[in-house]
Design a protein around this motif. Structure first.
Motif, mmCIF file in Angstrom:
data_model
loop_
_atom_site.group_PDB
_atom_site.id
_atom_site.type_symbol
_atom_site.label_atom_id
_atom_site.label_comp_id
_atom_site.label_asym_id
_atom_site.label_seq_id
_atom_site.Cartn_x
_atom_site.Cartn_y
_atom_site.Cartn_z
ATOM 1 N N SER A 82 -76.167 -37.304 -22.681
ATOM 2 C CA SER A 82 -75.312 -37.196 -23.862
ATOM 3 C C SER A 82 -76.020 -37.750 -25.105
ATOM 4 O O SER A 82 -76.008 -37.118 -26.172
ATOM 5 N N LYS A 83 -76.649 -38.910 -24.962
ATOM 6 C CA LYS A 83 -77.377 -39.506 -26.097
ATOM 7 C C LYS A 83 -78.568 -38.638 -26.505
ATOM 8 O O LYS A 83 -78.846 -38.481 -27.696
ATOM 9 N N ILE A 85 -78.841 -35.393 -26.206
ATOM 10 C CA ILE A 85 -78.325 -34.225 -26.940
ATOM 11 C C ILE A 85 -77.885 -34.640 -28.340
ATOM 12 O O ILE A 85 -78.170 -33.947 -29.330
ATOM 13 N N ASP A 86 -77.204 -35.753 -28.415
ATOM 14 C CA ASP A 86 -76.720 -36.231 -29.717
ATOM 15 C C ASP A 86 -77.880 -36.545 -30.664
ATOM 16 O O ASP A 86 -77.818 -36.241 -31.861
ATOM 17 N N ARG A 105 -73.145 -31.362 -30.432
ATOM 18 C CA ARG A 105 -72.403 -32.622 -30.586
ATOM 19 C C ARG A 105 -71.147 -32.621 -29.723
ATOM 20 O O ARG A 105 -70.790 -33.639 -29.123
ATOM 21 N N SER A 108 -72.198 -33.149 -26.231
ATOM 22 C CA SER A 108 -72.601 -34.541 -26.077
ATOM 23 C C SER A 108 -71.379 -35.440 -25.915
ATOM 24 O O SER A 108 -71.356 -36.322 -25.065
#
Length: 159
Positions: A82-83, A85-86, A105, A108
């Motif tokens: 997730s981080k 992708i963010d 986002r 994410s």
């Protein structure tokens, strides 16, 4: 003169009596031995059951510990993705467009929420959730299992 049939009869009777007593003693000895063996078997069987129960309890505790560790690692991995992708959403905005950056986002955020939910739930709750998912969508569950098996087979085939 001695009558041979009488002496033979007395000898035969005596031998029969002696043989009968020997058989009775052998039967009694065999019964006593069977009783001892039976009690020994029961004792050993109880000991074996106790050892097996203790081993099973230890295995269950260790398996639960490994499952908890695996759950924590999976949660951390999901949050890490997730981080990642963010962090790359701005690059996606530049290269592909803001619309796709917003999709990244959103994905994410969904992954971060999934990681948090996974971390919060116990193993029993996760098991119940999995059972409920399979009950509601058995076809999808089978499809996911097949796809996972295919991916794992491809990964380990090369090794």
């Amino acid at each position: 003169m001695v009558d041979p049939t009488i002496s033979a009869g007395n000898g035969t009777e005596s031998a029969k009596n002696h043989f009968g007593k020997a058989i009775d003693e052998a039967k009694a000895g065999a019964q006593a031995l069977a009783g001892e063996l039976s009690s020994e078997c029961k004792t050993r069987s109880g000991e074996a059951k106790d050892k097996a129960s203790a081993f099973a309890a230890d295995a269950k505790v260790k398996a639960a510990g490994y499952a908890e560790d695996g759950k924590a690692k999976a949660s951390q991995a999901i949050v890490g993705v997730s981080k990642l992708i963010d962090d790359n959403a701005a690059l996606i905005d530049e290269k592909v467009g803001v619309k796709y950056g917003d999709y990244a986002r959103s994905a994410s955020k969904s992954l971060a929420d999934a990681g948090a939910k996974l971390d919060e739930k116990s193993l029993d709750e996760l098991g119940e959730d999995a059972k409920e998912f399979v009950r509601k969508s058995p076809g999808l569950a089978v499809g996911i299992a097949v796809a996972t098996g295919f991916v794992l087979a491809r990964l380990f085939k090369g090794k």
